[in-house]
Write a protein that holds these residues in place. Structure first.
Motif, mmCIF file in Angstrom:
data_model
loop_
_atom_site.group_PDB
_atom_site.id
_atom_site.type_symbol
_atom_site.label_atom_id
_atom_site.label_comp_id
_atom_site.label_asym_id
_atom_site.label_seq_id
_atom_site.Cartn_x
_atom_site.Cartn_y
_atom_site.Cartn_z
ATOM 1 N N VAL A 1 0.850 -1.197 0.000
ATOM 2 C CA VAL A 1 0.000 0.000 0.000
ATOM 3 C C VAL A 1 0.886 1.248 0.000
ATOM 4 C CG1 VAL A 1 -1.761 1.307 1.243
ATOM 5 C CG2 VAL A 1 -1.873 -1.191 1.178
ATOM 6 N N ILE A 2 0.707 2.096 -0.994
ATOM 7 C CA ILE A 2 1.424 3.378 -1.088
ATOM 8 C C ILE A 2 0.512 4.454 -0.516
ATOM 9 C CG2 ILE A 2 2.588 5.017 -2.595
ATOM 10 C CD1 ILE A 2 3.907 2.261 -2.489
ATOM 11 N N ASP A 3 0.908 4.984 0.639
ATOM 12 C CA ASP A 3 0.063 5.966 1.339
ATOM 13 C C ASP A 3 0.968 7.009 1.995
ATOM 14 O OD1 ASP A 3 -2.114 7.229 2.431
ATOM 15 O OD2 ASP A 3 -2.354 5.810 4.093
ATOM 16 N N PRO A 4 1.558 7.929 1.214
ATOM 17 C CA PRO A 4 2.515 8.889 1.793
ATOM 18 C C PRO A 4 1.853 9.810 2.799
ATOM 19 C CG PRO A 4 1.950 9.500 -0.465
ATOM 20 C CD PRO A 4 1.336 8.157 -0.220
ATOM 21 N N ARG A 5 2.557 10.121 3.874
ATOM 22 C CA ARG A 5 2.067 11.009 4.924
ATOM 23 C C ARG A 5 3.020 12.192 5.063
ATOM 24 N NH1 ARG A 5 -2.890 10.818 5.565
ATOM 25 N NH2 ARG A 5 -2.737 9.947 3.483
ATOM 26 N N GLY A 6 2.462 13.357 5.358
ATOM 27 C CA GLY A 6 3.276 14.551 5.563
ATOM 28 C C GLY A 6 4.063 14.475 6.867
ATOM 29 N N SER A 7 5.001 15.398 7.015
ATOM 30 C CA SER A 7 5.844 15.410 8.219
ATOM 31 C C SER A 7 6.284 16.834 8.536
ATOM 32 C CB SER A 7 7.075 14.518 8.023
ATOM 33 O OG SER A 7 7.861 14.975 6.936
ATOM 34 N N GLU B 1 10.514 25.827 5.315
ATOM 35 C CA GLU B 1 10.812 25.179 4.035
ATOM 36 C C GLU B 1 9.671 24.226 3.696
ATOM 37 O OE1 GLU B 1 14.643 23.393 4.082
ATOM 38 O OE2 GLU B 1 15.590 25.091 5.090
ATOM 39 N N LEU B 2 9.032 24.454 2.552
ATOM 40 C CA LEU B 2 7.833 23.709 2.164
ATOM 41 C C LEU B 2 8.088 22.850 0.935
ATOM 42 C CD1 LEU B 2 5.173 26.554 2.465
ATOM 43 C CD2 LEU B 2 5.764 24.856 4.191
ATOM 44 N N ASP B 3 7.610 21.610 0.994
ATOM 45 C CA ASP B 3 7.628 20.731 -0.168
ATOM 46 C C ASP B 3 6.359 19.893 -0.121
ATOM 47 O OD1 ASP B 3 8.441 19.644 -2.498
ATOM 48 O OD2 ASP B 3 10.103 18.483 -1.690
ATOM 49 N N THR B 4 5.919 19.406 -1.275
ATOM 50 C CA THR B 4 4.688 18.620 -1.333
ATOM 51 C C THR B 4 4.987 17.188 -1.739
ATOM 52 O OG1 THR B 4 4.362 19.606 -3.542
ATOM 53 C CG2 THR B 4 3.044 20.481 -1.736
ATOM 54 N N LEU B 5 4.155 16.277 -1.221
ATOM 55 C CA LEU B 5 4.255 14.851 -1.531
ATOM 56 C C LEU B 5 3.259 14.535 -2.634
ATOM 57 C CD1 LEU B 5 4.409 13.533 2.132
ATOM 58 C CD2 LEU B 5 6.283 13.506 0.505
ATOM 59 N N VAL C 1 12.143 25.354 10.172
ATOM 60 C CA VAL C 1 11.257 24.188 10.167
ATOM 61 C C VAL C 1 11.066 23.734 8.731
ATOM 62 C CG1 VAL C 1 8.915 23.349 10.672
ATOM 63 C CG2 VAL C 1 10.044 24.901 12.266
ATOM 64 N N GLN C 2 11.049 22.408 8.538
ATOM 65 C CA GLN C 2 10.793 21.836 7.215
ATOM 66 C C GLN C 2 9.476 21.076 7.246
ATOM 67 O OE1 GLN C 2 12.673 18.090 5.733
ATOM 68 N NE2 GLN C 2 13.766 19.460 4.371
ATOM 69 N N LEU C 3 8.607 21.334 6.291
ATOM 70 C CA LEU C 3 7.319 20.660 6.186
ATOM 71 C C LEU C 3 7.216 19.948 4.849
ATOM 72 C CD1 LEU C 3 6.586 22.741 8.495
ATOM 73 C CD2 LEU C 3 4.266 22.668 7.579
ATOM 74 N N ARG C 4 6.737 18.706 4.912
ATOM 75 C CA ARG C 4 6.382 17.980 3.691
ATOM 76 C C ARG C 4 4.871 17.766 3.752
ATOM 77 N NH1 ARG C 4 10.319 13.278 2.050
ATOM 78 N NH2 ARG C 4 9.747 14.088 0.007
ATOM 79 N N LEU C 5 4.171 18.297 2.781
ATOM 80 C CA LEU C 5 2.718 18.373 2.808
ATOM 81 C C LEU C 5 2.113 17.515 1.703
ATOM 82 C CD1 LEU C 5 2.508 22.239 3.145
ATOM 83 C CD2 LEU C 5 2.140 20.610 4.991
ATOM 84 N N ARG C 6 1.172 16.676 2.092
ATOM 85 C CA ARG C 6 0.371 15.979 1.085
ATOM 86 C C ARG C 6 -0.849 16.834 0.782
ATOM 87 N NH1 ARG C 6 -1.897 9.758 1.030
ATOM 88 N NH2 ARG C 6 -3.329 10.072 -0.737
ATOM 89 N N PRO C 7 -1.204 17.023 -0.487
ATOM 90 C CA PRO C 7 -2.357 17.870 -0.806
ATOM 91 C C PRO C 7 -3.603 17.455 -0.031
ATOM 92 C CG PRO C 7 -1.159 17.344 -2.808
ATOM 93 C CD PRO C 7 -0.525 16.533 -1.708
ATOM 94 N N GLY C 8 -4.256 18.455 0.583
ATOM 95 C CA GLY C 8 -5.457 18.229 1.360
ATOM 96 C C GLY C 8 -5.216 17.879 2.805
ATOM 97 N N GLU C 9 -3.961 17.609 3.189
ATOM 98 C CA GLU C 9 -3.638 17.233 4.564
ATOM 99 C C GLU C 9 -2.998 18.414 5.283
ATOM 100 O OE1 GLU C 9 -1.481 13.340 6.353
ATOM 101 O OE2 GLU C 9 -0.175 14.691 5.239
ATOM 102 N N GLU C 10 -3.399 18.634 6.531
ATOM 103 C CA GLU C 10 -2.889 19.760 7.294
ATOM 104 C C GLU C 10 -1.812 19.304 8.260
ATOM 105 O OE1 GLU C 10 -5.483 23.160 8.998
ATOM 106 O OE2 GLU C 10 -5.112 21.820 10.688
#
Length: 621
Positions: free
Chosen positions: A76-82, A447-451, A108-117
């Motif tokens: 199952v591929i289910d990436p989560r933000g961090s 620092e922002l990046d998206t998954l 601070v570094q954030l990795r964001l999945r679209p729609g996830e806070e």
């Protein structure tokens, strides 16, 4: 962007799947489209997951649904933000020219999945003795003549007052009148040289802005330079102070601003010209937001560029981190109060007619500005949104989209802000956003990046499973000339097996795709010819066959799971809920779908009560 080594996620950081309940997870054609579509969507990369004509889009579903359908958890591929804290120096540490650390963390570094806070906390502690730079900008039109006499004695008193609350203070000085063109000033040569009403009275030529003294800690230098200033004059009542404020903000090197608390004292007894007024003098070009001071500190382009607008001025002051103090006389106070509402971190004080109260006014304004802690962010990339929850010592305030604010903050008091970050679109490249408390130089780098991509293990070119194609996230991508779920077919498409015998209608009932002589049905349809609609079954609780927990719809008929029955799987077959003390429904009813159906006169969940059975009179009444 990889995870930085050796750094731990702080326990206070939270991952909140806000918005996960909005909408639902729909089937998607690829893993990338799946993880971008909804934060609850996951993808099964097991090559054997789809069988019997199922579309590959059915690989996209919530994780629990995929696992129930037979997808191994490891597939199952289910990436989560961090959220990762990169720099987190203790509050109060440091010093030097910038002063002690007041903002934590710093990066601070954030990795964001679209729609996830994602959320994290920012702490601010107001430190004593923070360094201050103060620039005194004075209206030198003729009506300010008596004020100039008091300002000449201002230097030592002002430094002494500010040194009571700051470890390092510097002051500078500049003046303004108005643009040197009609109708703002007289352009008669003699009047340009000496604009005073009495020709015998010595006056300085008018200027839109004249920078007199760069920021210094030397009170004697301030007194010496200001004492040489003379009053000037113009024709109309509004003054050109906006031109001067803009130049003070953008000419950082000439003014001598340090990365500390920056105050701009604007002293005037009249209102101001703003964008559009330049047309009176034939000036229509908007300000270019550049420094235009000559060797003598005079703003040389006032005849070319219009006055800045209020919005433009607010933007420039905010970018330079300058806090204006409008020291103005009584009749103009209401006008400047309205202006202050549009300029972040500004304050208005009433100036006496001769400016004799200016030192106390500045000290009070500084205390008011310093006790207001307002956390804001720089411009955001498209698709990114922030909200703030302020914790100021009492109950947290409601979330605010543009910044967090605490008022009445005392020296050494610590306040906290919960910052929530959400991405509703994918970023093409990593982005940086700055967070800072207005009026202070420290900044938190976000620092922002998206998954938006899938890290699949099944990504192999030319594998035997795909007959020479590429296995990508469990799906075969076929080379030219081959088709099928495993690229097993070649040549011209055969559609005979995709229609009923002797039929010339569209293949797969017109609702699916014929691949290698067999129908591949879209989600929600099944059957050898895609003739079955999985949504056509009887519903229970608004869902076909009561939903996946109770049963599944197979070609219009409910196939119920163990423990459920009925035409719509709405009947729970277990009888345990009907039995108490070894008796079913207390002997006064029968168990139907897990619920007691009582005999006449008996009530209650187990039919144990009969209100009408107590006396014959009650029964026969």
């Amino acid at each position: 962007m990889g995870r930085p080594g050796g750094l731990l996620l702080l326990p206070l950081l939270l991952s909140l799947p806000s918005g996960a309940g909005a909408g639902s997870c729909e089937p998607q054609a690829s893993c990338e489209a799946c993880v971008r579509s909804h934060p609850r969507c996951a993808w099964c990369e097991d090559p054997d997951f789809t069988r019997g004509g199922q579309a590959e889009a059915t690989r996209c579903a919530p994780r629990d649904a995929l696992e129930r359908a037979g997808c191994p958890p490891r597939a199952v591929i289910d990436p989560r933000g961090s959220v990762w804290v990169l720099q987190d120096a203790e509050l109060g540490a440091g010093g030097g020219q910038r002063g002690p650390t007041q903002l934590r963390p710093q990066s601070v570094q954030l990795r964001l999945r679209p729609g996830e806070e994602q959320s994290f906390q920012v702490r601010f502690r107001r430190a004593p003795g923070h360094p201050v730079d103060l620039y005194y900008l004075m209206d030198l039109s003729y009506s300010m003549k008596d004020d100039l006499e008091n300002v000449r004695r201002l230097g030592s008193d002002l430094l002494a007052a500010l040194r009571n609350v700051s470890s390092s203070v510097r002051i500078g000085f500049g003046s303004f009148v108005d643009k040197t063109v009609l109708p703002y000033v007289s352009t008669v040569p003699s009047k340009l040289r000496n604009p005073c009403p009495e020709r015998q009275e010595p006056c300085d030529p008018p200027a839109a802005f004249r920078h007199v003294l760069s920021l210094t800690g030397d009170a004697a230098a301030f007194a010496a330079r200001v004492s040489r200033q003379r009053i000037s004059g113009n024709l109309d009542a509004p003054e050109g102070g906006f031109d001067a404020i803009l130049q003070v903000a953008v000419c950082e090197e000439r003014i001598g601003w340090r990365p500390v608390t920056r105050l701009l004292v604007f002293a005037s007894d009249d209102t101001f010209h703003m964008a559009g007024d330049g047309k009176l003098g034939g000036i229509v070009l908007p300000s270019d937001t550049r420094c235009h001071l000559d060797a003598h500190g005079v703003y040389t382009r006032s005849h070319l560029y219009d006055y800045p607008s209020v919005g433009h001025l607010a933007q420039v002051l905010s970018a330079a981190n300058i806090q204006p103090i409008f020291a103005v006389t009584g009749p103009t106070v209401p006008v400047y109060q309205e202006l202050s509402r549009l300029i972040p971190k500004s304050v208005v004080g009433e100036l006496r007619e001769d400016s004799s109260n200016v030192v106390q006014l500045i000290a009070d304004a500084y205390n008011s500005l310093s006790s207001t802690v307002e956390l804001q962010h720089s411009p955001l990339p498209p698709g990114i949104s922030l909200s703030y929850e302020s914790h100021c010592g009492g109950p947290p305030g409601p979330p605010r989209p543009h910044g967090g604010i605490c008022t009445g903050v005392l020296v050494n008091q610590e306040v906290t802000f919960t910052v929530r970050v959400r991405a509703d679109a994918c970023l093409s490249t990593p982005q940086r956003v700055g967070l800072r408390v207005l009026g202070f130089a420290e900044e938190l780098s976000l620092e922002l990046d998206t998954l938006c991509e899938c890290s699949c293990t099944h990504h192999q070119p030319q594998v035997h499973l795909c007959h020479g194609g590429t296995l990508l996230c469990g799906v075969c991508r076929c080379p030219e000339g081959r088709r099928g779920r495993r690229c097993e077919c070649e040549g011209v498409e055969e559609e005979g097996g995709c229609r009923p015998p002797n039929s010339t209608g569209p293949p797969c009932s017109g609702r699916g795709r014929c691949v290698c002589g067999a129908c591949e049905c879209p989600p929600g349809l099944s059957g050898s010819l895609c003739e079955c609609d999985s949504g056509s079954c009887e519903r229970h609780g608004g869902l076909p066959c009561g939903g996946p927990q109770r049963g599944e719809c197979v070609c219009g008929t409910c196939r119920c799971r163990d423990g459920f029955g009925g035409s719509g799987c709405g009947c729970a077959l277990g009888r345990e809920s009907c039995v108490s003390g070894g008796r079913e429904c207390s002997g006064h009813g029968s168990c139907v779908c897990g619920t007691c159906r009582c005999q006449p006169g008996y009530v209650g969940p187990l039919c144990a009560h009969c209100p009408s059975c107590r006396t014959p009179c009650q029964r026969l009444r």
